[in-house]
Write a protein that holds these residues in place. Structure first.
Motif, PDB file in Angstrom:
ATOM      1  N   LYS A   1       0.860  -1.183   0.000  1.00 31.88           N
ATOM      2  CA  LYS A   1       0.000   0.000   0.000  1.00 31.88           C
ATOM      3  C   LYS A   1       0.895   1.232   0.000  1.00 31.88           C
ATOM      4  O   LYS A   1       1.721   1.400   0.893  1.00 31.88           O
ATOM      5  N   PHE A   2       0.770   2.055  -1.019  1.00 40.93           N
ATOM      6  CA  PHE A   2       1.584   3.266  -1.093  1.00 40.93           C
ATOM      7  C   PHE A   2       0.821   4.255  -1.946  1.00 40.93           C
ATOM      8  O   PHE A   2       0.275   3.893  -2.984  1.00 40.93           O
ATOM      9  N   GLU A   3       0.795   5.507  -1.506  1.00 36.69           N
ATOM     10  CA  GLU A   3       0.029   6.502  -2.258  1.00 36.69           C
ATOM     11  C   GLU A   3       0.937   7.566  -2.849  1.00 36.69           C
ATOM     12  O   GLU A   3       1.524   8.369  -2.128  1.00 36.69           O
ATOM     13  N   PRO A   4       1.051   7.592  -4.186  1.00 36.09           N
ATOM     14  CA  PRO A   4       1.828   8.653  -4.814  1.00 36.09           C
ATOM     15  C   PRO A   4       1.012   9.946  -4.849  1.00 36.09           C
ATOM     16  O   PRO A   4      -0.147   9.941  -5.268  1.00 36.09           O
ATOM     17  N   LEU A   5       1.603  11.026  -4.378  1.00 33.91           N
ATOM     18  CA  LEU A   5       0.953  12.341  -4.391  1.00 33.91           C
ATOM     19  C   LEU A   5       1.606  13.117  -5.525  1.00 33.91           C
ATOM     20  O   LEU A   5       2.806  13.387  -5.487  1.00 33.91           O
ATOM     21  N   MET A   6       0.817  13.467  -6.531  1.00 35.40           N
ATOM     22  CA  MET A   6       1.400  13.977  -7.769  1.00 35.40           C
ATOM     23  C   MET A   6       1.609  15.491  -7.733  1.00 35.40           C
ATOM     24  O   MET A   6       0.964  16.221  -6.981  1.00 35.40           O
ATOM     25  N   THR A   7       2.523  15.931  -8.607  1.00 32.59           N
ATOM     26  CA  THR A   7       2.816  17.364  -8.734  1.00 32.59           C
ATOM     27  C   THR A   7       2.833  17.736 -10.224  1.00 32.59           C
ATOM     28  O   THR A   7       3.054  16.884 -11.078  1.00 32.59           O
ATOM     29  N   LEU A   8       2.621  19.003 -10.489  1.00 32.14           N
ATOM     30  CA  LEU A   8       2.782  19.528 -11.847  1.00 32.14           C
ATOM     31  C   LEU A   8       4.062  20.350 -11.912  1.00 32.14           C
ATOM     32  O   LEU A   8       4.466  20.956 -10.925  1.00 32.14           O
ATOM     33  N   TYR A   9       4.644  20.374 -13.091  1.00 32.51           N
ATOM     34  CA  TYR A   9       5.875  21.127 -13.360  1.00 32.51           C
ATOM     35  C   TYR A   9       5.457  22.487 -13.915  1.00 32.51           C
ATOM     36  O   TYR A   9       4.825  22.557 -14.977  1.00 32.51           O
ATOM     37  N   LEU A  10       5.764  23.534 -13.176  1.00 30.57           N
ATOM     38  CA  LEU A  10       5.382  24.891 -13.598  1.00 30.57           C
ATOM     39  C   LEU A  10       6.273  25.352 -14.745  1.00 30.57           C
ATOM     40  O   LEU A  10       7.493  25.174 -14.696  1.00 30.57           O
ATOM     41  N   THR A  11       5.659  25.928 -15.764  1.00 32.17           N
ATOM     42  CA  THR A  11       6.440  26.539 -16.846  1.00 32.17           C
ATOM     43  C   THR A  11       5.941  27.984 -17.024  1.00 32.17           C
ATOM     44  O   THR A  11       4.943  28.387 -16.418  1.00 32.17           O
ATOM     45  N   ASP A  12       6.614  28.726 -17.893  1.00 32.59           N
ATOM     46  CA  ASP A  12       6.185  30.098 -18.198  1.00 32.59           C
ATOM     47  C   ASP A  12       4.767  30.106 -18.772  1.00 32.59           C
ATOM     48  O   ASP A  12       4.102  31.134 -18.774  1.00 32.59           O
ATOM     49  N   LYS A  13       4.339  28.933 -19.298  1.00 34.82           N
ATOM     50  CA  LYS A  13       3.052  28.890 -20.011  1.00 34.82           C
ATOM     51  C   LYS A  13       1.919  28.240 -19.220  1.00 34.82           C
ATOM     52  O   LYS A  13       0.808  28.092 -19.744  1.00 34.82           O
TER      53      LYS A  13
ATOM     54  N   ASN B   1      11.258  33.330 -15.735  1.00 37.96           N
ATOM     55  CA  ASN B   1      11.016  34.561 -14.989  1.00 37.96           C
ATOM     56  C   ASN B   1       9.706  34.373 -14.227  1.00 37.96           C
ATOM     57  O   ASN B   1       8.669  34.092 -14.843  1.00 37.96           O
ATOM     58  N   ILE B   2       9.758  34.490 -12.914  1.00 38.89           N
ATOM     59  CA  ILE B   2       8.568  34.220 -12.095  1.00 38.89           C
ATOM     60  C   ILE B   2       7.427  35.163 -12.500  1.00 38.89           C
ATOM     61  O   ILE B   2       6.252  34.828 -12.374  1.00 38.89           O
ATOM     62  N   GLY B   3       7.789  36.310 -13.051  1.00 40.24           N
ATOM     63  CA  GLY B   3       6.791  37.261 -13.544  1.00 40.24           C
ATOM     64  C   GLY B   3       5.874  36.669 -14.608  1.00 40.24           C
ATOM     65  O   GLY B   3       4.740  37.128 -14.795  1.00 40.24           O
ATOM     66  N   HIS B   4       6.358  35.618 -15.303  1.00 44.23           N
ATOM     67  CA  HIS B   4       5.515  34.987 -16.327  1.00 44.23           C
ATOM     68  C   HIS B   4       4.449  34.070 -15.712  1.00 44.23           C
ATOM     69  O   HIS B   4       3.588  33.553 -16.430  1.00 44.23           O
ATOM     70  N   CYS B   5       4.531  33.827 -14.423  1.00 45.66           N
ATOM     71  CA  CYS B   5       3.661  32.820 -13.783  1.00 45.66           C
ATOM     72  C   CYS B   5       2.609  33.426 -12.869  1.00 45.66           C
ATOM     73  O   CYS B   5       1.978  32.696 -12.094  1.00 45.66           O
ATOM     74  N   VAL B   6       2.404  34.745 -12.943  1.00 46.42           N
ATOM     75  CA  VAL B   6       1.535  35.369 -11.931  1.00 46.42           C
ATOM     76  C   VAL B   6       0.100  34.838 -11.969  1.00 46.42           C
ATOM     77  O   VAL B   6      -0.525  34.686 -10.920  1.00 46.42           O
ATOM     78  N   GLU B   7      -0.408  34.506 -13.152  1.00 50.21           N
ATOM     79  CA  GLU B   7      -1.792  34.010 -13.183  1.00 50.21           C
ATOM     80  C   GLU B   7      -1.903  32.643 -12.536  1.00 50.21           C
ATOM     81  O   GLU B   7      -2.825  32.364 -11.757  1.00 50.21           O
ATOM     82  N   ALA B   8      -0.952  31.774 -12.860  1.00 52.51           N
ATOM     83  CA  ALA B   8      -0.957  30.439 -12.249  1.00 52.51           C
ATOM     84  C   ALA B   8      -0.772  30.549 -10.734  1.00 52.51           C
ATOM     85  O   ALA B   8      -1.470  29.877  -9.958  1.00 52.51           O
TER      86      ALA B   8
END
Ligand SMILES: NC(=O)N[C@@H](CC(=O)O)C(=O)O
Ligand SMILES: [Zn+2]
Ligand SMILES: [Zn+2]
Length: 344
Positions: free
Chosen positions: A69-81, A116-123
């Protein structure tokens, strides 16, 4: 002297499982010890969409040894888009628990990372609103910044402005390695926490040069001076819920580590909790291990604590010189040497 401890089953809040045959080789080590793990998205290609995270999660579940029994907790990879819509999809899926920010070029498979973190403000605004944590590889990439200063400089240039702009965003400062990071996290709001690896608690930068070049002790962020290691130990034994376990176990084939330009990452999942037990015992604080390993991460991520228990015994065991890995071998931390604690 304590020679046996029983603690609630721990979770690993920062783990690289890779994919395919490599994943099949390493997954049992983690699943034997940990109830859950935050699975890093830096595959090739990276896991940038919820649908990819869902498929990756299923491949992990399919690769689990029968009855485990093992539970993978998933993540997304943030990009500029990355769009705010993708963030909403991720949150609604119920299987994505964080979004990972890799500054482009900072580490293994980070070439699609944020320029540039500025590209990610909406996310980021969507994540703040939805309570979806941002997980940060916090190092600047500027060639003119000394490798040993990249984390400290990231705090000033990026972390402080980010948190000022998104004060309700939940942020995990991943694999902290410096006194400055430990102090920054301790002094930040309760929305900010950090993971700490066992190898950064056990070793300083001398370990990379002990009698010669030691490529298996090269990881990112790179090992630091002893004063920094001591600051990390102090943080984990403080009992503060802002610091929790993240192994950053990062398997690379032997031939890609022992190379003219070797990969960054240490494999520690074969002793993922045992190495921490060593570090806590050395600091005289075994009683603080359970909170760090089994409670504070779950609390931060808003997940229930595990109920099962595991037992560790003080018993020396020999780590093999290598482990099986597709078309190659995997050299684990402490290869051909011993570890003082053993999983019962
Ligand atoms: N820690 C590392 O040295 N390497 C990690 C990437 C990372 O966590 O930065 C990897 O994926 O190999
Ligand atoms: Zn990283
Ligand atoms: Zn990592």
């Amino acid at each position: 002297m304590t020679n046996k401890i029983t603690i609630t089953r721990p979770d690993d809040w920062h783990l690289h499982l890779r994919d395919g045959a490599a994943m099949h080789a390493v997954l049992p080590d983690t699943a034997r010890r940990f109830g859950r793990a935050i699975v890093m998205p830096n595959l090739r290609p990276p896991v940038t969409a919820t649908a990819q995270a869902q498929a990756y999660r299923q491949r992990i579940l399919d690769a689990l040894p029968a009855g485990v029994k093992f539970e993978p907790l998933m993540t997304l990879y943030l990009t500029d888009k990355t769009t705010a819509d993708e963030i909403r999809l991720a949150k609604a899926s119920g299987i994505v628990h964080g979004v990972k920010l890799y500054p482009a070029g900072a580490t293994t498979n980070s070439d699609s990372g944020v320029t540039n973190i500025g590209h990610c403000v909406e996310a980021l605004a969507a994540m703040e609103e939805l309570g979806l944590p941002l997980l940060v590889h916090a190092e600047v990439t500027d060639a003119d910044i000394d490798v040993f200063d990249r984390e400290r400089v990231f705090i000033e240039r990026n972390m402080i402005p980010l948190i000022a702009r998104f004060p309700s965003l939940r942020v995990v400062f991943e694999h902290i390695t410096t006194l400055e990071a430990a102090e920054f996290v301790a002094g930040a709001s309760s929305n900010v926490a950090a993971t700490i690896t066992a190898h950064h608690l056990l070793m300083n930068r001398n370990a990379m040069f002990a009698g010669g070049m030691r490529p298996h002790h090269y990881c990112l962020p790179v090992l630091k001076r002893e004063e920094h290691r001591l600051a990390l130990v102090k943080a984990v034994i403080s009992g503060s819920p802002k610091f929790f376990l993240g192994t950053d176990s990062a398997p690379h084939a032997k031939s890609t580590k022992e190379a003219s330009c070797g990969c960054a990452g240490m494999y520690t999942a074969h002793a993922g909790i045992e190495l921490y037990a060593e570090a806590f015992e050395a600091a005289g604080a075994l009683d603080k291990l359970e909170g760090f390993a089994s409670f504070y991460g779950a609390d931060f991520y808003g997940l229930p604590r595990n109920v099962e228990k595991i037992t560790l015994v003080k018993e020396n065991w020999q780590v093999p010189d290598s482990l099986p890995f597709p078309d190659d071998a995997l050299v684990p931390l402490r290869a051909s040497a011993s570890i003082e604690w053993k999983l019962e």
